[in-house]
Design an enzyme around this catalytic site. Structure first.
Site, PDB file in Angstrom:
ATOM      1  CD  GLU A 242       1.588  -3.324  -4.070  1.00  0.00           C
ATOM      2  OE1 GLU A 242       1.351  -2.446  -3.216  1.00  0.00           O
ATOM      3  OE2 GLU A 242       2.040  -3.110  -5.205  1.00  0.00           O
TER       4      GLU A 242
ATOM      5  CE  LYS B 198       0.752   3.793 -10.591  1.00  0.00           C
ATOM      6  NZ  LYS B 198       1.592   2.763  -9.972  1.00  0.00           N
TER       7      LYS B 198
END
Length: 778
Positions: free
Chosen positions: A54, A196
């Site tokens: 990405e 996260k």
């Protein structure tokens, strides 16, 4: 027409006006909105392992030029581990799968500009459409955006940092990452370090289950059902739905998913490396404070994550950033190994079903090995868990030294020039300049491989464009790259510039090989261990190493009774590194291949440093049995009077106690073999070789049988106009010599063959001629 002109209605590019049947293909072809690079397209068609990467981490994560350095590192990680990187991003409204270096620089440097956007699935048609309306946007693709574009290109594996998830309080805010819905409908396997930990991990896993997404976590040597990771921490306190033992299992799951044509994604969670992890308790406290500040500031929606990440960086005093880099690199490495194993499975299926096998050859000879054996071929530099061995396969020939980008500048004078042969100094000269992948060790390894030997190359490249290009070219040449270390900035990939006169003879050369002298100690120790474990028949070393490292490598050869060591001096200055600083008993290496200038440099240095004064040196020279009348007449017969007048054979004989076989390259005159004969060598009683045995042992020394000296004149001497390039002919000679020796031949039997191989490189624009493959039968 008037209305169209008045409102500026966009017109579709010709590439979009394709027949419906073409647009209905499984994978999208290049068009006005979508481009797949030639390298990635070829890799997909050949079923090579391709890994999607990405770009939001470059446009919206790291500042320039740190983002570019990270991009270079990740692409290099893919190449070093046997894959092809496909970095995905948007430039001027066009989606690119496989950004070229210039494109990557452009995208990375555009971060922070208002025309550089963060692009998910919903945004792709917007930026494409705006291009038709005259508004050009660049963009980094999120996990969702990268997944859809990777799938359109036919890429099945994607390595990234952290997965988006369900935000805390999503039951009222409905703040759920598009990454999760994309995983529910796009069949791409994503390797990340989980979510996260400021996200709601239990609800994220529940949502993925609802979307039909397989979720597994790599065990990393741990027993039982492990935790789903929490990005900076290896554990989240939430058990993973499934535990995966290794990349073999992951590849098998992906293969089954695609075979069953299940149109949803898979997520493989890879815990952050233990040495980079931040303890869960520490991160929990940091995240609680970051979320409190976000709530107090009223930050919601798409601004929430960047705000919280920035606060985490502040509260951890920056320690979250190197951890971030480490986990991304680890994920990309693991994704590449998964892609490699998947390619092997798919090739095996094709062969089993009788289909023509694609041209992909795994970076490691693994196709005939078991799962456990394949995992033992993990590339150098891998931070695999302790339970996975990093043993490198054995090889007949191990070559350690320089891998460089070569520039050959051939002086091409104008017809009316006053200097038809040599270029002028202190000014510009007309020339024909070629760029190739070279370096002494690389050229030797390539020649030996072309001639059928199994070869390992051990070297280093910088984390730069030249390094990426070098690794890519090695892959295209079919040469394993697991022995090539990638050294971070400020190390530079080695480069060599040769300036030749109009006869193609070397006039001047400039070499930047300092990277081999700046390899970090732990990396160098790992390389030495790999060289030792390879247990080669031949260990070939060039003089581009510093003296200490060179002698460590030499010791590996000396400590193995089955290994023959060859030393290529490279240059007059570097050749001296092979000599010890004080007298030592016994040979240093078995064979050296100097030219006449390097031989003289070695001789003069040995004389100046007192190496010829050592009693052991005298003992070996006495054992040769040189007659009291000397060897001048005999040497003139077996070589030529001019060679004897230059002192070349005399210098070589004096160096034999240190180098029992010396092959001195004397240009158009050929190759001079000077050799200590072992006592039991049948050549001592051979009529065919009697004229070249110039002395016999008379002292009873059990280690020396006599002296052999022979000049191998070349079969053909090319005319000046037939010479294409002199660069690499000496390296080709050594590589061909190695290919013959590993077949059990004697040096004396192989020199002529090696000269024949060198002749092919002399007539080639490549440093090592591809025509060498035709000599395999010889």
């Amino acid at each position: 027409m008037l209305l169209n002109r008045a409102i500026g209605r966009p017109r579709l590019p010709r590439g979009l006006c394709e027949p419906r049947a073409v647009l209905g293909k499984r994978f999208l072809t290049n068009n006005g909105f979508f481009r797949v690079s030639e390298e990635v397209r070829e890799a997909i068609n050949s079923n090579k392992p391709v890994v999607a990467l990405e770009t939001t981490i470059y446009t919206h994560g790291f500042p320039y030029p740190e983002n570019l350095a990270l991009a270079s590192l990740l692409e290099s990680t893919v190449r070093v581990n046997g894959g092809v990187p496909a970095t995905i991003g948007i430039l001027d409204g066009i989606a690119h799968v496989g950004l070229e270096p210039e494109q990557l620089i452009r995208l990375a440097s555009s971060g922070g500009q208002p025309t550089t956007l963060k692009l998910s699935r919903r945004d792709l048609s917007y930026v494409g459409g705006m291009r038709l309306a005259g508004k050009n946007f660049n963009g980094g693709t999120t996990i969702a955006g990268t997944m859809i574009l990777a799938h359109l290109a036919g890429i099945k594996v994607f390595g990234t940092g952290g997965l988006g998830g369900v935000h805390r309080g999503a039951e009222s805010s409905m703040d759920i990452s598009a990454d999760l819905t994309e995983l529910g409908r796009t069949p791409v396997a994503v390797v990340s370090s989980g979510c996260k930990s400021f996200l709601d991990i239990p609800r994220t896993l529940e949502y993925l289950e609802t979307e039909g997404v397989f979720v597994g976590t790599f065990a990393d040597g741990r027993e039982g059902n492990v935790d789903f990771p929490a990005f900076w921490s290896r554990d989240s306190g939430v058990k993973s739905p499934t535990t995966i033992q290794n990349e073999i299992e992951a590849a098998a799951i992906i293969h089954a998913q695609h075979t069953l044509k299940i149109e949803s994604g898979l997520h493989f969670a890879n815990p952050i490396p233990a040495d980079a992890a931040i303890p869960k308790e520490t991160m929990d406290a940091v995240i609680a404070e970051a979320l409190r500040q976000a709530d107090a500031s009223g930050v919601i929606g798409k601004d929430n994550t960047p705000f919280v990440l920035n606060k985490i960086k502040e509260l951890t005093k920056g320690s979250s950033i190197p951890a971030n880099r480490k986990l991304i690199e680890s994920n990309v490495r693991r994704a590449t190994i998964v892609a490699r194993e998947l390619a092997i499975l798919e090739n095996e299926q094709d062969e089993a079903q009788g289909r023509v096998s694609p041209s992909f050859t795994p970076a490691f000879p693994t196709s005939n090995l078991s799962s456990a054996q394949r995992l033992n071929n993990t590339p150098l530099g891998d931070t695999s868990p302790p339970s996975i061995s990093t043993k490198v396969d054995t090889a007949d020939v191990v070559v350690a030294g320089a891998l460089a980008v070569d520039f050959s500048c051939d002086y091409a004078p104008f017809t009316d020039t006053s200097s038809p042969v040599d270029p002028a100094f202190h000014t510009s000269n007309p020339a024909i300049i070629n760029q190739t992948l070279g370096g002494v060790a690389h050229n030797i390894a390539k020649a030996a491989q072309f001639l059928g030997a199994s070869v390992q190359l051990h070297s280093a490249v910088g984390d730069d464009l030249s390094g990426r290009a070098a690794l890519g070219q090695l892959g295209e040449d079919g040469m394993p790259t697991e022995g090539v270390k990638v050294i971070p900035h400020p190390a530079r990939t080695a480069q060599y510039v040769a300036v030749n006169n109009s006869n193609k003879d070397l006039t001047l050369a400039m070499a930047d090989m300092k990277i081999l002298e700046s390899i970090p100690a732990p990396t160098m120790d790992d390389m030495l261990r790999k060289v030792s474990s390879a247990q080669p028949k031949l260990l070939i070393l060039d003089a581009n190493w510093d003296s200490a490292t060179l002698h460590k490598l030499i010791a590996i050869g000396q400590n193995s009774a089955s290994t023959t060591t060859i030393f290529e001096p490279v240059s007059t200055a570097k050749s001296l590194r092979v000599l010890p600083s004080k007298p030592e008993y016994g040979p240093i290496v078995d064979i050296i291949t100097p030219n006449e200038f390097e031989l003289k440099a070695l001789h003069d240095h040995a004389y100046a440093t007192g190496l010829f004064d050592d009693p052991n040196w005298f003992a070996t020279i006495d054992a040769i049995g040189i007659p009291s009348s000397g060897l001048r007449v005999a040497l003139s017969v077996t070589t030529t009077p001019s060679i004897v007048d230059s002192g070349i054979p005399q210098q070589a004989i004096k160096l034999l106690p240190f180098f029992p076989t010396i092959l001195t390259k004397v240009g158009p005159q050929g190759v001079l073999l000077t050799q200590l004969i072992e006592p039991e060598d049948p050549i001592l009683s051979s009529p065919e070789h009697a004229q070249y045995v110039l002395a016999r042992n008379t002292t009873g020394d059990g280690k020396v049988g006599g002296l052999y000296v022979k000049l191998f004149a070349p079969e053909v001497v090319l005319k000046d106009e037939e010479v294409v390039s002199v660069n690499g002919i000496g390296d080709t000679f050594v590589g061909a010599l190695a290919a013959g020796l590993v077949k059990g031949k004697n040096v004396r039997d192989v020199v002529g063959f090696a000269q024949k191989a060198s002749l092919l490189s002399l007539k080639s624009k490549e440093s090592v001629s591809p025509e060498l493959r035709k000599l395999r039968a010889d």
